[in-house]
Design a protein around this motif. Structure first.
Motif, PDB file in Angstrom:
ATOM      1  N   ILE A 302       7.624  51.191  68.226  1.00 28.92           N
ATOM      2  CA  ILE A 302       7.456  50.230  67.138  1.00 28.92           C
ATOM      3  C   ILE A 302       6.150  50.543  66.415  1.00 28.92           C
ATOM      4  O   ILE A 302       5.083  50.610  67.034  1.00 28.92           O
ATOM      5  N   ARG A 305       2.485  48.248  66.505  1.00 33.55           N
ATOM      6  CA  ARG A 305       2.698  47.268  67.571  1.00 33.55           C
ATOM      7  C   ARG A 305       1.361  46.826  68.148  1.00 33.55           C
ATOM      8  O   ARG A 305       0.323  47.492  68.006  1.00 33.55           O
ATOM      9  N   PHE A 358      19.270  38.471  69.700  1.00 32.64           N
ATOM     10  CA  PHE A 358      18.210  39.417  69.398  1.00 32.64           C
ATOM     11  C   PHE A 358      16.923  38.952  70.073  1.00 32.64           C
ATOM     12  O   PHE A 358      16.473  37.819  69.853  1.00 32.64           O
ATOM     13  N   PHE A 359      16.337  39.847  70.867  1.00 31.37           N
ATOM     14  CA  PHE A 359      15.100  39.551  71.584  1.00 31.37           C
ATOM     15  C   PHE A 359      13.934  40.189  70.849  1.00 31.37           C
ATOM     16  O   PHE A 359      13.935  41.397  70.588  1.00 31.37           O
ATOM     17  N   ARG A 360      12.922  39.365  70.507  1.00 34.46           N
ATOM     18  CA  ARG A 360      11.718  39.857  69.860  1.00 34.46           C
ATOM     19  C   ARG A 360      10.514  39.132  70.469  1.00 34.46           C
ATOM     20  O   ARG A 360      10.601  37.968  70.859  1.00 34.46           O
ATOM     21  N   HIS A 362       6.318  38.540  69.562  1.00 32.17           N
ATOM     22  CA  HIS A 362       5.295  38.680  68.527  1.00 32.17           C
ATOM     23  C   HIS A 362       4.005  37.975  68.965  1.00 32.17           C
ATOM     24  O   HIS A 362       4.003  37.129  69.861  1.00 32.17           O
ATOM     25  N   GLU A 406       4.292  42.553  66.011  1.00 28.66           N
ATOM     26  CA  GLU A 406       5.299  42.703  67.063  1.00 28.66           C
ATOM     27  C   GLU A 406       4.698  43.431  68.248  1.00 28.66           C
ATOM     28  O   GLU A 406       4.001  44.439  68.098  1.00 28.66           O
ATOM     29  N   GLY A 408       6.778  44.080  71.192  1.00 29.66           N
ATOM     30  CA  GLY A 408       7.796  44.895  71.830  1.00 29.66           C
ATOM     31  C   GLY A 408       7.915  44.580  73.312  1.00 29.66           C
ATOM     32  O   GLY A 408       7.082  43.865  73.889  1.00 29.66           O
ATOM     33  N   GLN A 410      12.030  45.537  72.011  1.00 34.51           N
ATOM     34  CA  GLN A 410      13.078  44.783  71.341  1.00 34.51           C
ATOM     35  C   GLN A 410      14.437  45.314  71.769  1.00 34.51           C
ATOM     36  O   GLN A 410      14.621  46.514  71.982  1.00 34.51           O
ATOM     37  N   THR A 412      18.982  43.958  72.059  1.00 36.53           N
ATOM     38  CA  THR A 412      20.044  43.033  71.669  1.00 36.53           C
ATOM     39  C   THR A 412      20.932  42.761  72.877  1.00 36.53           C
ATOM     40  O   THR A 412      21.355  43.704  73.561  1.00 36.53           O
TER      41      THR A 412
END
Length: 443
Positions: A302, A305, A358-360, A362, A406, A408, A410, A412
């Motif tokens: 990412i 990040r 969706f996994f995020r 931050h 973000e 990380g 990440q 799905t």
């Protein structure tokens, strides 16, 4: 005699002819370009005039947004043809668990306080001894690895330490088995929503945590990418990673973890050195959730990040509306401690969109906007110093901007199957024909 010219017949075609036709190709192209430019210039001027009018009167913008609501798949959502109805056995388990929880809350702690305190101290000391035995056995297994031994034997020793140190657990013959109630006929619900009483009883299977959960993360047989599982432990507080090897089954591991006061068992599914699924079991009696995992991107992939500071994050759950969706949201909520550490400013988001989760992760920060630079976005006179604690009033009108970074990784998730106990029976399962209608969602 001069020939008489016949009158021109009207066209019988349904389409009307153009008012004029420029035969020269270059002139026709120049005319069309000029026509499009004139139309675009008129639209642009109309937008500018509308913005000036809405700046003077903000109610015009609110009315325009109410009338012009964009149509999306979520807004066109249709009800499920065959909604999920929990089985009678699952509802019976949920009601028993709810009764047990209500019974423990209603018990008066006035009588035998000294005995209860002493028993609590004994239990805590006993659990500390168990934790010490587990940690020493795992460390001993790691220290006693020979360089000539292969990787499979090393993995067997890791979970073998759990099994060998299980001598203080109850024998299998004395363990209480869940009573099997007769299966009454299940009720039919015409809509996709359950009655409130039934839904509350169903959600009591996964109660909200009052203490920090304790997670055990293990692998499939013959796992190779141990770095992926260690990355998952950074996302889940109080998670312990122990490789599985090839000696024990999932019910056996769940039994070992229950005797060690673990609340959840997470099994990562690996194939060709890639994670492709997760199995999450709520201990001691289930239910079990099977997820497929796709689009896994490590934090190193990412751009820009940040670094995870190991603070307990905040949790955001979006768009879990159906009964099976709310049950799944309760599972994710039970994985994180109930009290986050706000000084870390870290947040985990699980966003459900069209049955894909969706996994995020931050980190956020609130920044004040300069008075000179905020004139183009409206009349905002309130400064950043007037925002309440935690930024709950932050917004455009308050002169606040939120910065996100973000952390990380990440990935799905997609719910594939729900089982009643620890791999005992299928309660809900996703099938391919469920996606025939793109406007029908199950979570």
């Amino acid at each position: 005699m001069p020939s008489k010219r016949l009158p021109k017949l009207s066209s019988t075609s349904t389409t009307e002819a153009a008012p004029f036709n420029i035969k020269n190709k270059h002139r026709r192209s120049t005319h069309n370009v000029a026509l499009r430019s004139t139309i675009a210039r008129a639209k642009r001027q109309a937008r500018f005039d509308r913005r000036k009018a809405e700046t003077r009167d903000p109610s015009l913008r609110r009315e325009r947004l109410k009338q012009n609501v964009p149509q999306t798949l979520d807004s066109k959502r249709v009800s499920v043809e065959n909604p999920w109805v929990p089985s009678a056995e699952l509802l019976e388990r949920a009601k028993r668990k709810r009764d047990e929880m209500e019974g423990t809350e209603n018990d008066s702690p006035k009588e035998e306080d000294e005995d209860e305190e002493s028993s609590d101290d004994d239990i805590r000391a006993h659990m500390k001894d168990k934790a010490k035995d587990l940690s020493t056995n795992i460390e001993g297994a790691e220290d006693s690895e020979d360089e000539e031994a292969d990787e499979d034997n090393d993995q067997d020793d890791d979970l073998g330490s759990l099994y060998d140190s299980d001598s203080d657990a109850e024998p299998s013959s004395k363990r209480p088995k869940p009573s099997k109630a007769p299966n009454p006929p299940a009720k039919d619900f015409s809509s996709s929503t359950l009655p409130e009483e039934t839904l509350n009883a169903l959600l009591s299977l996964i109660p909200h945590p009052t203490t920090p959960p304790k997670l055990l993360l293990t692998t499939t047989r013959m796992a190779r990418r141990h770095d992926l599982y260690k990355t998952l432990t950074t996302l889940l507080p109080n998670a312990t990673y122990v490789p599985r090897g090839s000696r024990f089954t999932i019910p056996q591991i769940a039994s070992f973890a229950t005797n060690r006061a673990y609340t959840h068992l997470i099994v990562g599914l690996e194939d060709s050195k890639h994670l492709h699924g997760l199995i999450i079991i709520l201990l001691p009696h289930g239910p079990t959730f099977h997820f497929s995992l796709t689009n896994f991107a490590d934090g190193k992939a990412i751009q820009g990040r940040g670094v995870n500071t190991n603070h307990i994050p905040e949790l955001i759950l979006n768009n879990f509306t159906t009964p099976i969706g709310r049950l799944t949201a309760s599972l994710f909520q039970s994985l994180y401690p109930p009290q986050p550490q706000f000084q870390g400013r870290q947040v985990v988001t699980l966003h459900n969109q069209r049955d894909y989760i969706f996994f995020r992760m931050h980190r956020y920060v609130f920044r004040a906007v300069d008075t000179e630079s905020k004139g183009s976005r409206g009349d905002r006179t309130t400064g950043a110093e007037q925002v309440g604690v935690g930024g709950q009033r932050a917004g455009e009108d308050l002169g606040i901007r939120v910065g996100l970074q973000e952390l990380g990784p990440q990935f799905t998730l997609k719910l594939r199957r729900v089982e009643r106990g620890v791999c005992e029976g299928v309660e809900w399962e996703w099938k391919g024909r469920m996606e025939k209608d793109r406007k029908m969602f199950h979570l």
